[in-house]
Design an enzyme around this catalytic site. Sequence first.
Site, PDB file in Angstrom:
ATOM      1  N   HIS A  62       0.810  -1.214   0.000  1.00 32.10           N
ATOM      2  CA  HIS A  62       0.000   0.000   0.000  1.00 32.10           C
ATOM      3  C   HIS A  62       0.848   1.271   0.000  1.00 32.10           C
ATOM      4  O   HIS A  62       1.953   1.293   0.532  1.00 32.10           O
ATOM      5  CB  HIS A  62      -0.900   0.035   1.244  1.00 32.10           C
ATOM      6  N   LYS A  72       5.549   6.032   7.804  1.00 31.89           N
ATOM      7  CA  LYS A  72       4.998   5.045   8.734  1.00 31.89           C
ATOM      8  C   LYS A  72       6.092   4.591   9.683  1.00 31.89           C
ATOM      9  O   LYS A  72       7.262   4.467   9.301  1.00 31.89           O
ATOM     10  CB  LYS A  72       4.478   3.813   7.988  1.00 31.89           C
ATOM     11  N   TYR A 132       1.112   0.662  13.742  1.00 31.09           N
ATOM     12  CA  TYR A 132       1.955   1.621  13.047  1.00 31.09           C
ATOM     13  C   TYR A 132       1.371   3.020  13.146  1.00 31.09           C
ATOM     14  O   TYR A 132       0.173   3.227  13.110  1.00 31.09           O
ATOM     15  CB  TYR A 132       2.213   1.220  11.593  1.00 31.09           C
ATOM     16  N   ASP A 168      -6.296  -6.242  -2.487  1.00 31.99           N
ATOM     17  CA  ASP A 168      -4.852  -6.347  -2.692  1.00 31.99           C
ATOM     18  C   ASP A 168      -4.510  -7.252  -3.877  1.00 31.99           C
ATOM     19  O   ASP A 168      -3.538  -7.011  -4.587  1.00 31.99           O
ATOM     20  CB  ASP A 168      -4.158  -6.853  -1.429  1.00 31.99           C
TER      21      ASP A 168
END
Length: 182
Positions: A62, A72, A132, A168
């Site tokens: 992503h 991140k 995260y 995905d």
Amino acid sequence: MKFHKTDLQDAMLIELEERGDERGFFARSMCQDEFAGVGMIPAYVQQNVSMSAHKGTVRGMHFQRAPHSEAKLIRCVRGAILDVIVDLRPASHSYMRSQAFLLDDLDRRQLYVPPGFAHGFQTLTDNVEVTYLVSALYTPAAEGGLRHDDPELGIEWPLVATVVSPKDAAWPLIDRAALPAL
């Protein structure tokens, strides 16, 4: 914290410096001053948690398109993952290269992923929990992704992918001319 450069420009692997006694230990996992001091984005606006029930699950790859690109800070707090990042910044010396990192609840290492990278992981155990921090709010219209099994990426996942979301699995194969500026 100990900051280790990776093979990919601006990405960092972070070791916690634990201070322990008979109670256990204490460690900082984020410090604005230390992050800024090594060139990392020091401010985060959101924290996400994912739980994956089955070993072999793949989440990703992503990213968010500019101007909503995000940094991140990733940590596996239960179980183990192989975390993979891909540099999608055309001006970077590591453009279109990937690198994989083992993150688990034993070593407690963290991965700093700069803006302009795709990110994904595969669970190496059942019942994995990953947390995260992100530096930009999630913007659905800016969301993008790469196929985890795209031959152009050549990512060597350690296990057969047992679970991949329909979204995905549907990302298109890479067309370099169509990659967004991140």
